[in-house]
Design a protein around this motif. Structure first.
Motif, PDB file in Angstrom:
ATOM      1  N   SER A   1      21.746 -33.697  37.762  1.00 12.71           N
ATOM      2  CA  SER A   1      23.170 -33.372  37.656  1.00 12.71           C
ATOM      3  C   SER A   1      23.878 -34.479  36.888  1.00 12.71           C
ATOM      4  O   SER A   1      23.830 -35.643  37.288  1.00 12.71           O
ATOM      5  CB  SER A   1      23.779 -33.220  39.057  1.00 12.71           C
ATOM      6  N   GLY A   2      24.485 -34.124  35.776  1.00 14.59           N
ATOM      7  CA  GLY A   2      25.154 -35.124  34.952  1.00 14.59           C
ATOM      8  C   GLY A   2      24.204 -36.194  34.435  1.00 14.59           C
ATOM      9  O   GLY A   2      24.605 -37.346  34.276  1.00 14.59           O
ATOM     10  N   GLY A   3      22.966 -35.804  34.186  1.00 16.47           N
ATOM     11  CA  GLY A   3      21.967 -36.743  33.695  1.00 16.47           C
ATOM     12  C   GLY A   3      21.305 -37.580  34.776  1.00 16.47           C
ATOM     13  O   GLY A   3      20.406 -38.366  34.483  1.00 16.47           O
ATOM     14  N   LYS A   4      21.721 -37.413  36.030  1.00 14.88           N
ATOM     15  CA  LYS A   4      21.191 -38.219  37.126  1.00 14.88           C
ATOM     16  C   LYS A   4      20.284 -37.374  38.007  1.00 14.88           C
ATOM     17  O   LYS A   4      20.698 -36.313  38.486  1.00 14.88           O
ATOM     18  CB  LYS A   4      22.344 -38.784  37.955  1.00 14.88           C
ATOM     19  N   PRO A   5      19.038 -37.820  38.246  1.00 12.14           N
ATOM     20  CA  PRO A   5      18.147 -37.054  39.106  1.00 12.14           C
ATOM     21  C   PRO A   5      18.447 -37.265  40.590  1.00 12.14           C
ATOM     22  O   PRO A   5      18.603 -38.398  41.051  1.00 12.14           O
ATOM     23  CB  PRO A   5      16.756 -37.607  38.744  1.00 12.14           C
ATOM     24  N   TRP A   6      18.538 -36.156  41.323  1.00  8.98           N
ATOM     25  CA  TRP A   6      18.740 -36.192  42.765  1.00  8.98           C
ATOM     26  C   TRP A   6      17.511 -35.600  43.446  1.00  8.98           C
ATOM     27  O   TRP A   6      17.131 -34.460  43.185  1.00  8.98           O
ATOM     28  CB  TRP A   6      19.984 -35.406  43.158  1.00  8.98           C
ATOM     29  N   ALA A   7      16.885 -36.380  44.309  1.00  7.49           N
ATOM     30  CA  ALA A   7      15.640 -35.962  44.950  1.00  7.49           C
ATOM     31  C   ALA A   7      15.907 -34.934  46.035  1.00  7.49           C
ATOM     32  O   ALA A   7      16.757 -35.137  46.912  1.00  7.49           O
ATOM     33  CB  ALA A   7      14.925 -37.178  45.543  1.00  7.49           C
ATOM     34  N   LEU A   8      15.166 -33.836  45.998  1.00  7.71           N
ATOM     35  CA  LEU A   8      15.335 -32.766  46.974  1.00  7.71           C
ATOM     36  C   LEU A   8      14.282 -32.821  48.073  1.00  7.71           C
ATOM     37  O   LEU A   8      14.559 -32.470  49.212  1.00  7.71           O
ATOM     38  CB  LEU A   8      15.268 -31.403  46.277  1.00  7.71           C
ATOM     39  N   GLU A   9      13.068 -33.250  47.730  1.00  7.56           N
ATOM     40  CA  GLU A   9      11.991 -33.327  48.712  1.00  7.56           C
ATOM     41  C   GLU A   9      10.815 -34.093  48.129  1.00  7.56           C
ATOM     42  O   GLU A   9      10.731 -34.310  46.921  1.00  7.56           O
ATOM     43  CB  GLU A   9      11.537 -31.928  49.138  1.00  7.56           C
TER      44      GLU A   9
ATOM     45  N   ASP B   1      24.703 -29.862  42.366  1.00  7.03           N
ATOM     46  CA  ASP B   1      25.105 -28.934  41.307  1.00  7.03           C
ATOM     47  C   ASP B   1      24.334 -29.247  40.029  1.00  7.03           C
ATOM     48  O   ASP B   1      24.555 -30.269  39.390  1.00  7.03           O
ATOM     49  CB  ASP B   1      26.610 -29.033  41.041  1.00  7.03           C
ATOM     50  N   SER B   2      23.416 -28.368  39.703  1.00  7.06           N
ATOM     51  CA  SER B   2      22.646 -28.500  38.476  1.00  7.06           C
ATOM     52  C   SER B   2      22.833 -27.212  37.688  1.00  7.06           C
ATOM     53  O   SER B   2      22.185 -26.200  37.970  1.00  7.06           O
ATOM     54  CB  SER B   2      21.155 -28.727  38.799  1.00  7.06           C
ATOM     55  N   PRO B   3      23.732 -27.201  36.735  1.00  4.84           N
ATOM     56  CA  PRO B   3      24.067 -25.954  36.040  1.00  4.84           C
ATOM     57  C   PRO B   3      22.874 -25.411  35.268  1.00  4.84           C
ATOM     58  O   PRO B   3      21.994 -26.169  34.825  1.00  4.84           O
ATOM     59  CB  PRO B   3      25.207 -26.363  35.100  1.00  4.84           C
ATOM     60  N   PRO B   4      22.815 -24.098  35.091  1.00  7.81           N
ATOM     61  CA  PRO B   4      21.705 -23.513  34.330  1.00  7.81           C
ATOM     62  C   PRO B   4      21.738 -23.945  32.871  1.00  7.81           C
ATOM     63  O   PRO B   4      22.790 -24.292  32.331  1.00  7.81           O
ATOM     64  CB  PRO B   4      21.933 -22.006  34.476  1.00  7.81           C
ATOM     65  N   GLU B   5      20.558 -23.921  32.260  1.00 10.57           N
ATOM     66  CA  GLU B   5      20.399 -24.316  30.865  1.00 10.57           C
ATOM     67  C   GLU B   5      19.928 -23.113  30.059  1.00 10.57           C
ATOM     68  O   GLU B   5      19.200 -22.251  30.561  1.00 10.57           O
ATOM     69  CB  GLU B   5      19.369 -25.442  30.739  1.00 10.57           C
ATOM     70  N   ASP B   6      20.298 -23.081  28.806  1.00 13.32           N
ATOM     71  CA  ASP B   6      19.853 -22.011  27.908  1.00 13.32           C
ATOM     72  C   ASP B   6      18.497 -22.359  27.311  1.00 13.32           C
ATOM     73  O   ASP B   6      18.326 -23.421  26.692  1.00 13.32           O
ATOM     74  CB  ASP B   6      20.875 -21.796  26.783  1.00 13.32           C
ATOM     75  N   HIS B   7      17.517 -21.482  27.521  1.00 19.62           N
ATOM     76  CA  HIS B   7      16.170 -21.684  26.991  1.00 19.62           C
ATOM     77  C   HIS B   7      15.646 -20.378  26.420  1.00 19.62           C
ATOM     78  O   HIS B   7      16.233 -19.301  26.628  1.00 19.62           O
ATOM     79  CB  HIS B   7      15.225 -22.195  28.080  1.00 19.62           C
ATOM     80  N   LEU B   8      14.538 -20.472  25.696  1.00 19.96           N
ATOM     81  CA  LEU B   8      13.854 -19.293  25.169  1.00 19.96           C
ATOM     82  C   LEU B   8      12.584 -19.081  25.987  1.00 19.96           C
ATOM     83  O   LEU B   8      11.638 -19.871  25.902  1.00 19.96           O
ATOM     84  CB  LEU B   8      13.506 -19.478  23.694  1.00 19.96           C
ATOM     85  N   LEU B   9      12.567 -18.035  26.786  1.00 23.54           N
ATOM     86  CA  LEU B   9      11.413 -17.714  27.614  1.00 23.54           C
ATOM     87  C   LEU B   9      10.469 -16.821  26.824  1.00 23.54           C
ATOM     88  O   LEU B   9      10.893 -15.835  26.213  1.00 23.54           O
ATOM     89  CB  LEU B   9      11.872 -16.996  28.885  1.00 23.54           C
ATOM     90  N   VAL B  10       9.187 -17.166  26.855  1.00 26.34           N
ATOM     91  CA  VAL B  10       8.191 -16.377  26.134  1.00 26.34           C
ATOM     92  C   VAL B  10       7.447 -15.499  27.138  1.00 26.34           C
ATOM     93  O   VAL B  10       6.779 -16.000  28.039  1.00 26.34           O
ATOM     94  CB  VAL B  10       7.195 -17.279  25.384  1.00 26.34           C
ATOM     95  N   GLU B  11       7.557 -14.202  26.981  1.00 23.65           N
ATOM     96  CA  GLU B  11       6.841 -13.275  27.850  1.00 23.65           C
ATOM     97  C   GLU B  11       5.358 -13.284  27.508  1.00 23.65           C
ATOM     98  O   GLU B  11       4.955 -13.718  26.409  1.00 23.65           O
ATOM     99  CB  GLU B  11       7.422 -11.868  27.705  1.00 23.65           C
ATOM    100  N   PRO B  12       4.499 -12.808  28.421  1.00 22.44           N
ATOM    101  CA  PRO B  12       3.052 -12.877  28.201  1.00 22.44           C
ATOM    102  C   PRO B  12       2.576 -12.280  26.881  1.00 22.44           C
ATOM    103  O   PRO B  12       1.626 -12.777  26.274  1.00 22.44           O
ATOM    104  CB  PRO B  12       2.484 -12.099  29.398  1.00 22.44           C
ATOM    105  N   HIS B  13       3.235 -11.223  26.396  1.00 26.00           N
ATOM    106  CA  HIS B  13       2.809 -10.610  25.135  1.00 26.00           C
ATOM    107  C   HIS B  13       3.488 -11.244  23.921  1.00 26.00           C
ATOM    108  O   HIS B  13       3.271 -10.786  22.790  1.00 26.00           O
ATOM    109  CB  HIS B  13       3.087  -9.097  25.161  1.00 26.00           C
ATOM    110  N   GLY B  14       4.318 -12.276  24.145  1.00 28.98           N
ATOM    111  CA  GLY B  14       4.866 -13.039  23.033  1.00 28.98           C
ATOM    112  C   GLY B  14       6.311 -12.771  22.697  1.00 28.98           C
ATOM    113  O   GLY B  14       6.866 -13.425  21.802  1.00 28.98           O
TER     114      GLY B  14
END
Length: 490
Positions: free
Chosen positions: A116-124, A413-426
């Protein structure tokens, strides 16, 4: 490195099919109980971090993992040890009670973070079978090779580029060798067994690790509990093994009993063979992690565990407020005294998340701010057989003893990021992903190997690979820069 990300977004459709196919072929997959496999999606957009930041997070994780082991040991030696032991299954408890005084060495642990905001927060902290060393390497290596070739990067320079990015498989192997040397001074293991159940969900990852161990010079094999025997040695299929890497939840032995393996795990350090990690359920229970947070407000807990100033600072800097979730007073997230933690959490759903203390796969994790949504209702109904509002869930969870009850954690609060997901068939799909970052660390070894990290993504806030989601390649800024230069040179 936004410039590289922009290039990848424009070029992804050209290299995505090969990226997905090769990652799956190498083992980026979940194995079903019948032996069939399901590809784990990979993204065409990586997570890019400076190598120094990856090392910093690994160092942070080493302090947190060490502190968690110390806290578990202190708790099991304390008058209220039953509170921790009651979280465990019968076999987990029996092994914990028998082995915890000697179980001081963990070749590998994994600390899961939200950033969050560039800072890692440990969850477990994961200490039983903290996996994904193989998945992370498969994702990063496949991404680097496929993109580099698409960018016409010199083929003869690819090995050095991969080396520059690091390898969690190599770090795991070195940690196992260091753990072996600690228990068998002056000796080197001739044979290595990777112990797991048949058709383990992550067996494709273990096959990848086994292949890498062989490349590193080990005589390594995957073995299963029903194959193991030996009066004085660890043997499988007529072969003796000196070192055993345990990828087997203790509680799985309650579902498919193996008296020989149970007895083997009950002796720490191992006599028939060195095995790592030893039983460590008491370390991974989230109640233990909650006590790290509590130790900041109650110095006597830190003193009893022998936490160092460096470990306390790591906790202060990265562990969100976490407590056992049961009726009664405690210190709140802002340092004020709360008369009743359950009432406070029930009043402020947007601020908290409830997690069953001893569970995995994210099955019993409830976000207060998601109350009323379809995913929340489905999770609550799966856990309790009926839909419950947030106040009702809080009341039920506070009195639920299963798995040691629940812990409550202030939400990160770790907002979602925009990425390109590749499905198994490409096919390439623009996706909004919640991304976590996990860093590996060892405990009780003479030195830390060069651990890296792994990134998972999910469209849901509760991120889990086996239950869905994907793996994002983690690459260093230096590797990203070299790839970008290759593209510009075309």
């Amino acid at each position: 490195m936004q410039e590289l990300i922009d290039v990848l977004r424009h070029q992804a459709r050209h290299f995505a099919p090969e990226l997905a196919q090769l990652a799956y072929k190498r083992g980026l997959a979940v194995t079903q109980s019948d032996g069939t496999t399901r590809p784990i999606p990979i993204t065409a957009t990586p997570v890019i971090l400076d190598a120094a930041e990856i090392r910093r997070r690994a160092e942070l994780s080493a302090h947190l993992a060490s502190a968690t082991v110390k806290m578990a040991r202190a708790w099991l030696a304390a008058p209220d040890a039953e509170l921790l032991l009651a979280s465990l299954s019968p076999l987990e408890r029996a092994l914990a009670e028998r082995t915890w005084p000697q179980a001081v060495r963990l070749a590998t642990t994994r600390v899961d973070y939200f950033v969050s905001g560039g800072k890692p927060w440990a969850l477990e902290v994961n200490a039983t079978i903290p996996a994904m060393q193989g998945y992370s390497d498969i994702a990063a290596r496949t991404f680097i090779e496929v993109v580099a070739r698409h960018f016409r990067y010199p083929e003869k320079a690819l090995p050095s580029l991969l080396t520059l990015n690091g390898s969690n498989a190599l770090a795991l192997y070195r940690s196992l060798l260091d753990g072996y040397a600690a228990e068998r001074p002056g000796r080197f293991p001739d044979t290595v067994a990777l112990l797991c159940r048949r058709n383990d969900a992550q067996i494709s990852e273990l096959r990848w690790l086994c292949e890498r161990f062989r490349e590193f010079g080990a005589d390594a094999d995957i073995v299963h509990p029903d194959e193991v025997s030996g009066d004085a040695t660890f043997e499988a299929r007529g072969k003796k093994y000196d070192l055993v890497y345990r990828h087997l939840f203790v509680r799985r032995l309650e579902q498919q009993p193996s008296p020989w393996v149970e007895d083997f795990l009950a002796t720490v350090p191992g006599k028939k063979a060195v095995f790592l990690n030893p039983p460590a359920s008491q370390v991974e229970v989230k109640s233990t992690f909650a006590r790290l947070s509590q130790a900041l407000a109650e110095p006597e807990l830190a003193e009893a565990a022998g936490l160092t100033p460096t470990e306390l600072e790591a906790i202060r800097a990265s562990v969100p407020w976490t407590r056992l979730f049961r009726a009664g007073p405690t210190t709140g997230p802002d340092g004020t005294k709360l008369d009743d933690v359950v009432a406070e959490v029930a009043r402020n759903p947007a601020r908290f998340v409830l997690k069953r203390a001893w569970d995995y796969g994210g099955k019993a994790v409830f976000l207060g701010r998601s109350a009323g949504t379809v995913p929340y209702t489905e999770r609550v109904t799966a856990a309790y057989g009926e839909p419950l509002g947030w106040p009702e869930l809080c009341a039920r969870a506070a009195s639920d003893p299963t798995g040691g009850g629940f812990v409550v954690q202030e939400i990160v609060d770790s907002p979602p990021e925009d990425h390109l997901l590749v499905e198994p068939h490409g096919t390439v799909l623009p996706t909004s992903f919640f991304v976590d970052y996990s860093a590996y660390a060892s405990v009780g070894l003479a030195k830390q190997p060069a651990w890296g990290g792994v990134c998972r993504g999910s469209m849901a806030e509760i991120v889990n690979i086996v239950g869905g989601g994907g793996v994002l390649p983690l690459i260093t800024t230096e590797v990203a820069s070299k790839l970008l230069l290759a593209w510009k040179a075309i």
